[in-house]
Structures are given as C-alpha cells and as structure tokens.
Design a protein around this motif. Structure first.
Motif, PDB file in Angstrom:
ATOM      1  N   THR A 150       0.838  -1.293   0.032  1.00 31.87           N
ATOM      2  CA  THR A 150      -0.104  -0.130  -0.013  1.00 31.87           C
ATOM      3  C   THR A 150       0.828   1.415   0.086  1.00 31.87           C
ATOM      4  O   THR A 150       2.018   1.187   0.180  1.00 31.87           O
ATOM      5  CB  THR A 150      -0.957  -0.131   1.190  1.00 31.87           C
ATOM      6  OG1 THR A 150      -0.079   0.103   2.460  1.00 31.87           O
ATOM      7  CG2 THR A 150      -1.877  -1.226   1.123  1.00 31.87           C
ATOM      8  N   ARG A 151       0.271   2.481  -0.274  1.00 37.10           N
ATOM      9  CA  ARG A 151       1.193   3.741  -0.326  1.00 37.10           C
ATOM     10  C   ARG A 151       0.696   4.464   0.925  1.00 37.10           C
ATOM     11  O   ARG A 151      -0.654   4.502   1.458  1.00 37.10           O
ATOM     12  CB  ARG A 151       0.758   4.556  -1.621  1.00 37.10           C
ATOM     13  CG  ARG A 151       1.256   3.684  -2.772  1.00 37.10           C
ATOM     14  CD  ARG A 151       2.622   4.230  -3.088  1.00 37.10           C
ATOM     15  NE  ARG A 151       3.222   3.579  -4.200  1.00 37.10           N
ATOM     16  CZ  ARG A 151       4.513   3.758  -4.587  1.00 37.10           C
ATOM     17  NH1 ARG A 151       5.436   4.627  -3.866  1.00 37.10           N
ATOM     18  NH2 ARG A 151       5.208   3.118  -5.421  1.00 37.10           N
ATOM     19  N   GLY A 152       1.599   5.186   1.468  1.00 33.29           N
ATOM     20  CA  GLY A 152       1.206   6.182   2.600  1.00 33.29           C
ATOM     21  C   GLY A 152       0.488   7.437   1.955  1.00 33.29           C
ATOM     22  O   GLY A 152       0.284   7.603   1.036  1.00 33.29           O
ATOM     23  N   PRO A 153       0.178   8.052   2.975  1.00 32.56           N
ATOM     24  CA  PRO A 153      -0.518   9.614   2.484  1.00 32.56           C
ATOM     25  C   PRO A 153       0.390  10.405   1.391  1.00 32.56           C
ATOM     26  O   PRO A 153       1.470  10.342   1.661  1.00 32.56           O
ATOM     27  CB  PRO A 153      -0.807  10.204   3.885  1.00 32.56           C
ATOM     28  CG  PRO A 153      -0.429   9.264   5.174  1.00 32.56           C
ATOM     29  CD  PRO A 153       0.455   8.084   4.438  1.00 32.56           C
ATOM     30  N   ASN A 154      -0.344  11.230   0.756  1.00 33.28           N
ATOM     31  CA  ASN A 154       0.273  12.370   0.037  1.00 33.28           C
ATOM     32  C   ASN A 154      -0.247  13.629   0.704  1.00 33.28           C
ATOM     33  O   ASN A 154      -0.769  13.737   1.323  1.00 33.28           O
ATOM     34  CB  ASN A 154      -0.140  11.927  -1.434  1.00 33.28           C
ATOM     35  CG  ASN A 154      -1.458  12.084  -1.680  1.00 33.28           C
ATOM     36  OD1 ASN A 154      -1.962  13.276  -1.816  1.00 33.28           O
ATOM     37  ND2 ASN A 154      -2.230  11.179  -2.096  1.00 33.28           N
ATOM     38  N   TYR A 155       0.465  14.474  -0.215  1.00 30.41           N
ATOM     39  CA  TYR A 155       0.366  15.846   0.274  1.00 30.41           C
ATOM     40  C   TYR A 155      -1.146  16.305   0.200  1.00 30.41           C
ATOM     41  O   TYR A 155      -1.567  16.899   1.246  1.00 30.41           O
ATOM     42  CB  TYR A 155       1.030  16.866  -0.743  1.00 30.41           C
ATOM     43  CG  TYR A 155       1.201  18.210  -0.314  1.00 30.41           C
ATOM     44  CD1 TYR A 155       1.657  18.772   0.648  1.00 30.41           C
ATOM     45  CD2 TYR A 155       0.506  19.211  -0.813  1.00 30.41           C
ATOM     46  CE1 TYR A 155       1.934  20.083   1.379  1.00 30.41           C
ATOM     47  CE2 TYR A 155       0.353  20.622  -0.567  1.00 30.41           C
ATOM     48  CZ  TYR A 155       1.121  20.862   0.398  1.00 30.41           C
ATOM     49  OH  TYR A 155       1.197  22.494   0.659  1.00 30.41           O
ATOM     50  N   ARG A 156      -2.012  15.718  -0.560  1.00 36.14           N
ATOM     51  CA  ARG A 156      -3.321  16.168  -0.687  1.00 36.14           C
ATOM     52  C   ARG A 156      -4.462  15.528   0.346  1.00 36.14           C
ATOM     53  O   ARG A 156      -5.501  16.036   1.050  1.00 36.14           O
ATOM     54  CB  ARG A 156      -4.052  15.809  -2.060  1.00 36.14           C
ATOM     55  CG  ARG A 156      -3.499  16.776  -3.100  1.00 36.14           C
ATOM     56  CD  ARG A 156      -4.579  16.441  -4.463  1.00 36.14           C
ATOM     57  NE  ARG A 156      -3.939  17.238  -5.378  1.00 36.14           N
ATOM     58  CZ  ARG A 156      -4.502  18.498  -5.793  1.00 36.14           C
ATOM     59  NH1 ARG A 156      -5.441  18.839  -5.036  1.00 36.14           N
ATOM     60  NH2 ARG A 156      -3.957  19.120  -7.098  1.00 36.14           N
ATOM     61  N   ASP A 157      -3.632  14.603   1.171  1.00 34.71           N
ATOM     62  CA  ASP A 157      -4.216  14.036   2.216  1.00 34.71           C
ATOM     63  C   ASP A 157      -4.295  14.765   3.384  1.00 34.71           C
ATOM     64  O   ASP A 157      -5.121  14.896   4.293  1.00 34.71           O
ATOM     65  CB  ASP A 157      -3.637  12.654   2.631  1.00 34.71           C
ATOM     66  CG  ASP A 157      -3.974  11.773   1.547  1.00 34.71           C
ATOM     67  OD1 ASP A 157      -5.348  11.402   1.025  1.00 34.71           O
ATOM     68  OD2 ASP A 157      -3.302  10.789   1.385  1.00 34.71           O
ATOM     69  N   ILE A 158      -3.359  15.692   3.314  1.00 29.35           N
ATOM     70  CA  ILE A 158      -3.384  16.552   4.672  1.00 29.35           C
ATOM     71  C   ILE A 158      -3.645  17.886   4.162  1.00 29.35           C
ATOM     72  O   ILE A 158      -4.275  18.829   4.933  1.00 29.35           O
ATOM     73  CB  ILE A 158      -1.616  16.830   4.903  1.00 29.35           C
ATOM     74  CG1 ILE A 158      -0.960  15.641   5.524  1.00 29.35           C
ATOM     75  CG2 ILE A 158      -1.521  18.112   6.281  1.00 29.35           C
ATOM     76  CD1 ILE A 158       0.401  15.665   5.705  1.00 29.35           C
ATOM     77  N   PHE A 159      -3.310  18.568   3.010  1.00 27.51           N
ATOM     78  CA  PHE A 159      -3.888  19.959   2.435  1.00 27.51           C
ATOM     79  C   PHE A 159      -4.586  19.387   1.247  1.00 27.51           C
ATOM     80  O   PHE A 159      -3.913  19.489   0.056  1.00 27.51           O
ATOM     81  CB  PHE A 159      -2.826  20.747   2.175  1.00 27.51           C
ATOM     82  CG  PHE A 159      -1.896  20.829   3.604  1.00 27.51           C
ATOM     83  CD1 PHE A 159      -2.367  21.504   4.610  1.00 27.51           C
ATOM     84  CD2 PHE A 159      -0.573  20.166   3.459  1.00 27.51           C
ATOM     85  CE1 PHE A 159      -1.434  21.667   5.726  1.00 27.51           C
ATOM     86  CE2 PHE A 159       0.355  20.338   4.532  1.00 27.51           C
ATOM     87  CZ  PHE A 159      -0.162  21.202   5.732  1.00 27.51           C
ATOM     88  N   PRO A 160      -5.868  19.121   1.155  1.00 28.72           N
ATOM     89  CA  PRO A 160      -6.628  18.747   0.022  1.00 28.72           C
ATOM     90  C   PRO A 160      -6.563  19.614  -1.141  1.00 28.72           C
ATOM     91  O   PRO A 160      -6.375  19.413  -2.337  1.00 28.72           O
ATOM     92  CB  PRO A 160      -8.083  18.524   0.406  1.00 28.72           C
ATOM     93  CG  PRO A 160      -8.080  18.276   1.820  1.00 28.72           C
ATOM     94  CD  PRO A 160      -6.746  19.017   2.368  1.00 28.72           C
ATOM     95  N   ASP A 161      -6.597  20.971  -0.644  1.00 32.63           N
ATOM     96  CA  ASP A 161      -6.928  21.981  -1.726  1.00 32.63           C
ATOM     97  C   ASP A 161      -5.925  23.207  -1.655  1.00 32.63           C
ATOM     98  O   ASP A 161      -5.530  23.603  -0.590  1.00 32.63           O
ATOM     99  CB  ASP A 161      -8.179  22.880  -1.900  1.00 32.63           C
ATOM    100  CG  ASP A 161      -9.365  21.423  -2.136  1.00 32.63           C
ATOM    101  OD1 ASP A 161      -8.999  20.938  -3.196  1.00 32.63           O
ATOM    102  OD2 ASP A 161     -10.161  21.390  -1.295  1.00 32.63           O
ATOM    103  N   PRO A 162      -5.246  23.598  -2.891  1.00 34.78           N
ATOM    104  CA  PRO A 162      -4.343  24.844  -2.417  1.00 34.78           C
ATOM    105  C   PRO A 162      -5.072  26.113  -1.827  1.00 34.78           C
ATOM    106  O   PRO A 162      -5.982  26.322  -2.224  1.00 34.78           O
ATOM    107  CB  PRO A 162      -3.868  25.150  -3.995  1.00 34.78           C
ATOM    108  CG  PRO A 162      -4.691  24.323  -4.675  1.00 34.78           C
ATOM    109  CD  PRO A 162      -5.299  23.355  -4.187  1.00 34.78           C
ATOM    110  N   PRO A 163      -4.351  26.728  -1.371  1.00 38.62           N
ATOM    111  CA  PRO A 163      -4.794  28.137  -0.818  1.00 38.62           C
ATOM    112  C   PRO A 163      -5.103  28.974  -1.945  1.00 38.62           C
ATOM    113  O   PRO A 163      -4.487  28.804  -3.231  1.00 38.62           O
ATOM    114  CB  PRO A 163      -3.916  28.635   0.073  1.00 38.62           C
ATOM    115  CG  PRO A 163      -2.603  28.143  -0.441  1.00 38.62           C
ATOM    116  CD  PRO A 163      -2.939  26.715  -0.830  1.00 38.62           C
ATOM    117  N   PRO A 164      -5.915  30.042  -1.884  1.00 41.60           N
ATOM    118  CA  PRO A 164      -6.220  31.092  -3.027  1.00 41.60           C
ATOM    119  C   PRO A 164      -4.911  31.814  -3.401  1.00 41.60           C
ATOM    120  O   PRO A 164      -4.096  31.807  -2.465  1.00 41.60           O
ATOM    121  CB  PRO A 164      -7.200  31.859  -2.359  1.00 41.60           C
ATOM    122  CG  PRO A 164      -7.730  31.556  -1.178  1.00 41.60           C
ATOM    123  CD  PRO A 164      -6.796  30.344  -0.527  1.00 41.60           C
ATOM    124  N   PRO A 165      -4.747  31.986  -4.777  1.00 45.76           N
ATOM    125  CA  PRO A 165      -3.708  32.706  -5.282  1.00 45.76           C
ATOM    126  C   PRO A 165      -3.187  33.857  -4.396  1.00 45.76           C
ATOM    127  O   PRO A 165      -4.088  34.698  -3.997  1.00 45.76           O
ATOM    128  CB  PRO A 165      -3.855  32.961  -6.576  1.00 45.76           C
ATOM    129  CG  PRO A 165      -5.037  32.259  -7.082  1.00 45.76           C
ATOM    130  CD  PRO A 165      -5.713  31.904  -5.695  1.00 45.76           C
TER     131      PRO A 165
END
Length: 213
Positions: A150-165
């Motif tokens: 299996t694969r461990g968590p990725n960045y989107r698992d912690i921060f699903p969406d980027p902040p506004p520009p």
C-alpha cells in the motif's frame, strides 16, 4: 557498505535549486547518490545568497541548475548530474518524474508543490517533501511504499486544496530566516537517504514541524 551501494545505484529528482535545494543537493552528492536530476529555470540573484549556499557573487546571473551541477561535480565527480533548465509544468512533470527513483520537492510555491505531489501519485513515486516560510519549516515523506504494497498518505491527504492565489507569499516575498533552509534541507536529505537505503523509519504518515522562533 550495502547502504552505500544502494545510494550509488539510486536516482533522485530534485525540483528546485533554491534555499532547500542547495543543502539537499550538497548532501545527496556527498552521500554518493549515483544520479541526481535538477529542475530549475531560474538564475542566481544577489538576494538569494543569504540562504542559497551553493552560490557566490561570482555566479550572479548564471543558471542555478547549471551552476549547481558544476559545484556538485567538484564535490563528488563520481556521480551523474542531469540539468533541466525549465519549469516543472503539467506538460513535462510526468516525463521528468518517470526517469528517477524518488522525487525531492524543494519548491517555494503551491501550484508547483501540488503538481509535484500529483505527478508522484500518478507515477507511483515517493515524494520527499519540505517547505519553509519565515521561521518555520515542514518535512514529510509522501506516497511511501509500505511493506504490504500500500501507499502512505500524500500531500493532498493533509492539504486537499491549494490556498487562494497570493494568500501565502513565497520566500522571496515573505522572507525567511537564512539558516532555516539549511536546517530543513538537511533533514529532507536525511529522509531521502533513509528511503534509498532502507535504514531507519521515514516520516511517512507524519509531518515534522520545526519552528526557529
């Protein structure tokens, strides 16, 4: 010796040759990682010198990636250094990532950070992540391949969406304590070496936070 052989046979793509990339590249080269790719389309600016320790005043105006290659080969001529003087973009991300065993993210903006993460997930590559801002740093190992497949968590698992520009400035805009990238980049290099050699417990499923203030 076994760990050293694993490093020699390994390849790492480093995205960004700035504050994090400089110590990261130095230590990966010194450790003997056999093949290192550098993705950066920027040139050395005087404002970089307080935190980007690979460069000197003699390098001003020169390509960061090409200059880094010269410095790394002077440190360890027994490695291969690939230079990509281009931006890491959707058009080239998968192709670049596919050429290396793992990826080390030394970027300083959210669009590229999410792109690095997504390219690694799509390509089944481990993403050794680090970021810095002012007095704080973060390090983690994303998309790590566990023993059960299996694969461990990725960045989107912690921060699903980027902040506004423009909500969060980059280092050039918001400032950063000069020694912070050296500290965090060294920890990032340590995680890369742990993953490549199979020694220790990587920061998969954990987010390392460091505050110098």
């Amino acid at each position: 010796m076994e760990g050293q052989k694993k490093l020699k046979a390994s390849s790492v793509l480093v995205v960004g040759a700035g504050g994090l990339g400089c110590p990261l590249l130095l230590y990966l080269s010194a450790a003997g990682v056999g093949r290192i790719g550098i993705v950066d389309d920027d040139v050395v600016d005087e404002s970089n010198l307080q935190r980007q320790v690979l460069y000197t005043v003699d390098d001003l105006g020169q390509s960061k990636a090409a200059t880094a290659k010269k410095k790394l080969l002077a440190l360890n001529p027994h490695i291969q250094v690939d230079v990509y003087q281009e931006r890491f973009l959707p058009d080239n991300a998968l192709e670049l990532v596919s050429k290396y065993d793992i990826v080390a993210d030394g970027t300083d903006n959210f669009p590229t950070r999410y792109l690095v993460n997504d390219a690694c997930v799509l390509s089944d590559k481990i993403n050794v992540y680090a970021s810095i801002f002012r007095f704080e740093g973060q390090v983690s190992v994303f998309n790590y391949l566990n023993e059960d497949g299996t694969r461990g968590p990725n960045y989107r698992d912690i921060f699903p969406d980027p902040p506004p520009p423009d909500l969060v400035p980059n280092c050039a805009e918001g400032g950063v304590l000069g020694v912070l990238p050296g500290i965090i980049g060294s920890i990032q290099a340590n995680e890369v070496i742990k993953v490549l050699t199979g020694i220790g417990e990587p920061l998969s499923g954990r987010l390392f936070l460091f505050d110098t203030a």
